[in-house]
Design an enzyme around this catalytic site. Structure first.
Site, PDB file in Angstrom:
ATOM      1  N   TYR A   1       0.849  -1.191   0.000  1.00  0.00           N
ATOM      2  CA  TYR A   1       0.000   0.000   0.000  1.00  0.00           C
ATOM      3  C   TYR A   1       0.888   1.245   0.000  1.00  0.00           C
ATOM      4  CZ  TYR A   1      -3.923  -3.049   1.350  1.00  0.00           C
ATOM      5  OH  TYR A   1      -4.881  -4.026   1.404  1.00  0.00           O
TER       6      TYR A   1
ATOM      7  N   SER B   1     -13.493  -3.626   1.559  1.00  0.00           N
ATOM      8  CA  SER B   1     -14.456  -2.927   0.698  1.00  0.00           C
ATOM      9  C   SER B   1     -15.891  -3.215   1.125  1.00  0.00           C
ATOM     10  CB  SER B   1     -14.260  -3.307  -0.773  1.00  0.00           C
ATOM     11  OG  SER B   1     -12.982  -2.937  -1.227  1.00  0.00           O
ATOM     12  N   PRO B   2     -16.212  -3.135   2.422  1.00  0.00           N
ATOM     13  CA  PRO B   2     -17.561  -3.477   2.887  1.00  0.00           C
ATOM     14  C   PRO B   2     -18.625  -2.490   2.421  1.00  0.00           C
ATOM     15  CG  PRO B   2     -16.331  -2.481   4.665  1.00  0.00           C
ATOM     16  CD  PRO B   2     -15.350  -2.696   3.544  1.00  0.00           C
ATOM     17  N   LEU B   3     -18.199  -1.298   2.016  1.00  0.00           N
ATOM     18  CA  LEU B   3     -19.139  -0.308   1.485  1.00  0.00           C
ATOM     19  C   LEU B   3     -19.020  -0.192  -0.032  1.00  0.00           C
ATOM     20  CD1 LEU B   3     -18.797   2.474   4.225  1.00  0.00           C
ATOM     21  CD2 LEU B   3     -20.654   0.806   3.944  1.00  0.00           C
TER      22      LEU B   3
END
Length: 317
Positions: free
Chosen positions: A56, A208-210
């Site tokens: 990242y 990436s839950p949203l």
């Protein structure tokens, strides 16, 4: 904030923080001092697990490399004993910007030393194989992780974007604490693995839950992401067709949020939190108000009937 146990004994906040977007995938990295403040704010709110990875990275305005692990390490140094640090190995960026996968024992050992240095810590609480490497068996990866545990360099390990067969083979050699797979209302392909996770006592950390902010309701069809470094500019849900396909879902989420006097983001996170007791979403943000909003998802109670109604609609899309 509420808390959950991943695997046998790794206690974490039910909503934890994905730190990736602070330096990577969402345009240019944010100011380091500001992001350190944001991570500390998250801890004060109740977040206890902070997720990063060696790959990242981003490029600062002065041309230097912004290492997400270094940012996380600086932010958590004063409270290191009170938090869970999760990072990953096995993924590198080639000179052409393409992803390289290498989970060989030698690569994992190089990676752990680099991560320990950048994070300024003597151990990693949850160390993931970032992606499956088809050139290395799961048994070989698991054996390396077992050795790192014996050496005290990691205390738990996991696999990101794994499948059932790979998980079972790895788990048989060294018990896996959690898998980290993409999971949200519009990314449900791993739900068939739920019985396997329950059988093996393995947690699911949902990245990436949203749906990269889509389910927060904060964006409209006319919003465009023009920065080529912002991954959302290439995501299908942010196209006109995506907004049209999910219009009914977004409306339902908004309606439930109004009924419960909360926000669409909180409802979207509660949907998975209330579905299974071993799911921990790790939404990311650079904003204080979003930290608070996401954390509030832990306090939204959805009934089994509400979850079923939401799933019924999802099954039609």
């Amino acid at each position: 904030m509420k808390y959950r146990v991943l695997g046998k004994d790794l206690k974490v906040s039910v909503v934890s923080l994905g730190c990736m977007g602070m330096t990577h995938a969402y345009g240019a990295p944010s100011d380091e001092t500001e992001m350190i403040t944001r991570i500390r704010e998250a801890y004060d709110i109740g977040y206890t697990m902070f997720d990063t990875a060696e790959c990242y990275t981003g490029t600062n305005p002065d041309g230097s490399t912004a290492y997400n692990e270094e940012l996380v390490g600086k932010a958590l140094a004063p409270i290191r004993d009170q938090v869970v640090i999760a990072t990953k190995c096995g993924v590198f960026w080639g000179p052409d910007g393409k992803m390289i996968r290498d989970s060989s024992p030698a690569a994992i050992r190089r990676s752990i030393e680099g991560s320990l240095t950048r994070l300024n810590t003597d151990h990693i609480d949850l160390y993931y194989q970032h992606r499956i490497d088809e050139n290395v068996t799961p048994e070989e990866v698991a054996e390396t992780m077992k050795e790192l545990m014996q050496e005290g360099k990691i205390t738990h390990w996991g696999i990101s974007e794994t499948n059932e067969e790979y998980l079972r083979r790895a788990h048989a050699v060294c018990p896996v604490t959690a898998i980290q797979n993409r999971y949200s209302m519009i990314a449900r392909e791993y739900e068939p693995m739920f019985p396997v996770l329950e059988e093996l006592n393995v947690g699911l950390v949902a990245f990436s839950p949203l749906a990269n902010g889509f389910l927060s309701g904060a964006y409209k069809k006319e919003d465009k992401f023009t920065d080529p470094l912002d991954y959302r500019s290439h995501m299908k849900q942010y196209t006109d067709e995506g907004f049209d396909a999910y219009a009914q879902l977004l409306e339902m989420i908004r309606n439930i949020a109004e009924e419960k006097k909360t926000t669409p983001a909180a409802v979207s996170l509660a949907w998975m939190i209330d579905k299974k007791p071993y799911i921990v979403p790790i939404p990311g943000t650079r904003k204080t108000e979003r930290l608070k909003e996401n954390a509030s998802g832990a306090d939204v109670n959805l009934s089994a009937e509400e979850i079923r109604r939401m799933d019924d609609l999802l099954n039609q899309i």
